[in-house]
Write a protein that holds these residues in place. Structure first.
Motif, PDB file in Angstrom:
ATOM      1  N   UNK A   1      12.173 -25.137  10.729  1.00 17.41           N
ATOM      2  CA  UNK A   1      12.880 -24.489   9.620  1.00 17.41           C
ATOM      3  C   UNK A   1      12.120 -23.235   9.185  1.00 17.41           C
ATOM      4  N   UNK A   2      10.810 -23.367   9.045  1.00 20.81           N
ATOM      5  CA  UNK A   2       9.988 -22.236   8.596  1.00 20.81           C
ATOM      6  C   UNK A   2      10.104 -21.069   9.574  1.00 20.81           C
ATOM      7  N   UNK A   3      10.053 -21.377  10.871  1.00 17.34           N
ATOM      8  CA  UNK A   3      10.190 -20.319  11.887  1.00 17.34           C
ATOM      9  C   UNK A   3      11.532 -19.592  11.718  1.00 17.34           C
ATOM     10  N   UNK A   4      12.602 -20.366  11.546  1.00 21.52           N
ATOM     11  CA  UNK A   4      13.933 -19.752  11.452  1.00 21.52           C
ATOM     12  C   UNK A   4      14.083 -18.933  10.171  1.00 21.52           C
ATOM     13  N   UNK A   5      13.580 -19.476   9.069  1.00 20.09           N
ATOM     14  CA  UNK A   5      13.699 -18.732   7.800  1.00 20.09           C
ATOM     15  C   UNK A   5      12.864 -17.462   7.870  1.00 20.09           C
ATOM     16  N   UNK A   6      11.670 -17.565   8.411  1.00 17.01           N
ATOM     17  CA  UNK A   6      10.830 -16.366   8.458  1.00 17.01           C
ATOM     18  C   UNK A   6      11.474 -15.287   9.320  1.00 17.01           C
ATOM     19  N   UNK A   7      12.074 -15.696  10.424  1.00 16.37           N
ATOM     20  CA  UNK A   7      12.743 -14.738  11.311  1.00 16.37           C
ATOM     21  C   UNK A   7      13.827 -13.988  10.524  1.00 16.37           C
ATOM     22  N   UNK A   8      14.544 -14.732   9.723  1.00 22.70           N
ATOM     23  CA  UNK A   8      15.606 -14.145   8.908  1.00 22.70           C
ATOM     24  C   UNK A   8      15.034 -13.173   7.863  1.00 22.70           C
ATOM     25  N   UNK A   9      13.983 -13.617   7.179  1.00 19.44           N
ATOM     26  CA  UNK A   9      13.332 -12.758   6.167  1.00 19.44           C
ATOM     27  C   UNK A   9      12.817 -11.477   6.836  1.00 19.44           C
ATOM     28  N   UNK A  10      12.212 -11.638   8.008  1.00 19.78           N
ATOM     29  CA  UNK A  10      11.637 -10.481   8.708  1.00 19.78           C
ATOM     30  C   UNK A  10      12.727  -9.478   9.068  1.00 19.78           C
ATOM     31  N   UNK A  11      13.859  -9.978   9.551  1.00 22.44           N
ATOM     32  CA  UNK A  11      14.958  -9.075   9.927  1.00 22.44           C
ATOM     33  C   UNK A  11      15.514  -8.363   8.694  1.00 22.44           C
ATOM     34  N   UNK A  12      15.727  -9.131   7.651  1.00 24.85           N
ATOM     35  CA  UNK A  12      16.285  -8.537   6.428  1.00 24.85           C
ATOM     36  C   UNK A  12      15.337  -7.501   5.833  1.00 24.85           C
ATOM     37  N   UNK A  13      14.048  -7.847   5.793  1.00 24.33           N
ATOM     38  CA  UNK A  13      13.080  -6.925   5.176  1.00 24.33           C
ATOM     39  C   UNK A  13      12.914  -5.650   5.994  1.00 24.33           C
ATOM     40  N   UNK A  14      13.005  -5.779   7.299  1.00 23.19           N
ATOM     41  CA  UNK A  14      12.877  -4.599   8.155  1.00 23.19           C
ATOM     42  C   UNK A  14      14.007  -3.611   7.842  1.00 23.19           C
ATOM     43  N   UNK A  15      15.223  -4.127   7.739  1.00 22.52           N
ATOM     44  CA  UNK A  15      16.363  -3.279   7.390  1.00 22.52           C
ATOM     45  C   UNK A  15      16.197  -2.699   5.980  1.00 22.52           C
ATOM     46  N   UNK A  16      15.761  -3.555   5.093  1.00 19.56           N
ATOM     47  CA  UNK A  16      15.594  -3.185   3.688  1.00 19.56           C
ATOM     48  C   UNK A  16      14.602  -2.016   3.544  1.00 19.56           C
TER      49      UNK A  16
END
Ligand SMILES: [Fe+2]
Length: 243
Positions: free
Chosen positions: A114-129
């Protein structure tokens, strides 16, 4: 220093793990060797590694500034140079680490998946942000600060008023903060189980540091940079209308 092992250096300050990885020095399973020997084995200069380790320590001291008194262009640059740069540099490391520990320990600790998947999502969102901030919002904020100093008129932005992108950026901050909060809960506040290897521990420490940095970063934007930019824009628009 000669007898300090790589593993001890990482134990004292987990951020050094990223430097060792850069030089392909194993801090995990074979980290119980003196720094000098580890450098020799990898054919890298011990002085260079020491200088990077030293820079890490220097970079963390004396950072208590009164940000609220800064001009907004200086503050925007500070956010980019300190927080955005850090986020961009640590994301590949954290993606690799969360993936590695999920693969190795995921069977016994399902939360790592779960942590791996959530972090991947946060990383993608923050990169765009961060890209939106750096390409659109911050250049405009910097132009406001320059106009305020030079008395030059402001150019009306495509987004009409800064309040529009700021609303979006704040929603994205909430999303990233929620993601990291879920990781905190899933990891039971970054508790390291007894069967964890060094990478497991380093990953949790990196995630915790990432969360802390995100909080500081969002604080600077939400509580200082954005409200001041809204007020400055209003003031400059008002001055233009009354001319
Ligand atoms: Fe932001």
């Amino acid at each position: 220093m000669e007898q300090t092992t790589v593993r001890n250096i990482v134990a004292d300050d987990f951020r050094t793990a990223a430097i060792f990885e850069k030089f392909s020095i194993d801090f995990c399973c074979h980290g119980n060797v003196p720094l000098e020997d580890a450098c020799k084995q990898q054919g890298v200069s011990v002085d260079q590694v020491r200088s990077e380790l030293g820079a890490l320590v220097i970079g963390t001291t004396g950072e208590q500034d009164s940000f609220a008194s800064w001009d907004l262009d200086k503050l925007a640059d500070y956010v980019i140079d300190n927080h955005h740069k850090y986020v961009k540099s640590i994301i590949p490391t954290l993606l690799a680490h969360t993936q590695k520990v999920a693969m190795v320990h995921g069977e016994r600790h399902a939360e790592l998946l779960t942590i791996r998947d959530i972090f991947k999502n946060v990383a993608e969102e923050l990169t765009q942000h961060m890209m939106k901030e750096e390409l659109m919002l911050f250049p405009y904020i910097k132009s406001l600060a320059r106009s305020a100093r030079d008395g030059q008129p402001v150019r009306i932005p495509q987004f009409q008023t800064i309040q529009n992108p700021i609303r979006l950026m704040e929603a994205e901050h909430v999303s990233a903060g929620n993601g990291m909060d879920t990781i905190r809960q899933e990891s039971k506040i970054y508790s390291i189980p007894s069967d964890a290897c060094t990478t497991y521990r380093v990953t949790y420490q990196e995630l915790e540091a990432f969360e802390l940095d995100l909080h500081k970063h969002v604080h600077l934007e939400n509580n200082i940079l954005f409200p001041k930019a809204i007020l400055l824009e209003q003031k400059l628009f008002h001055a233009m209308q009354s001319n």
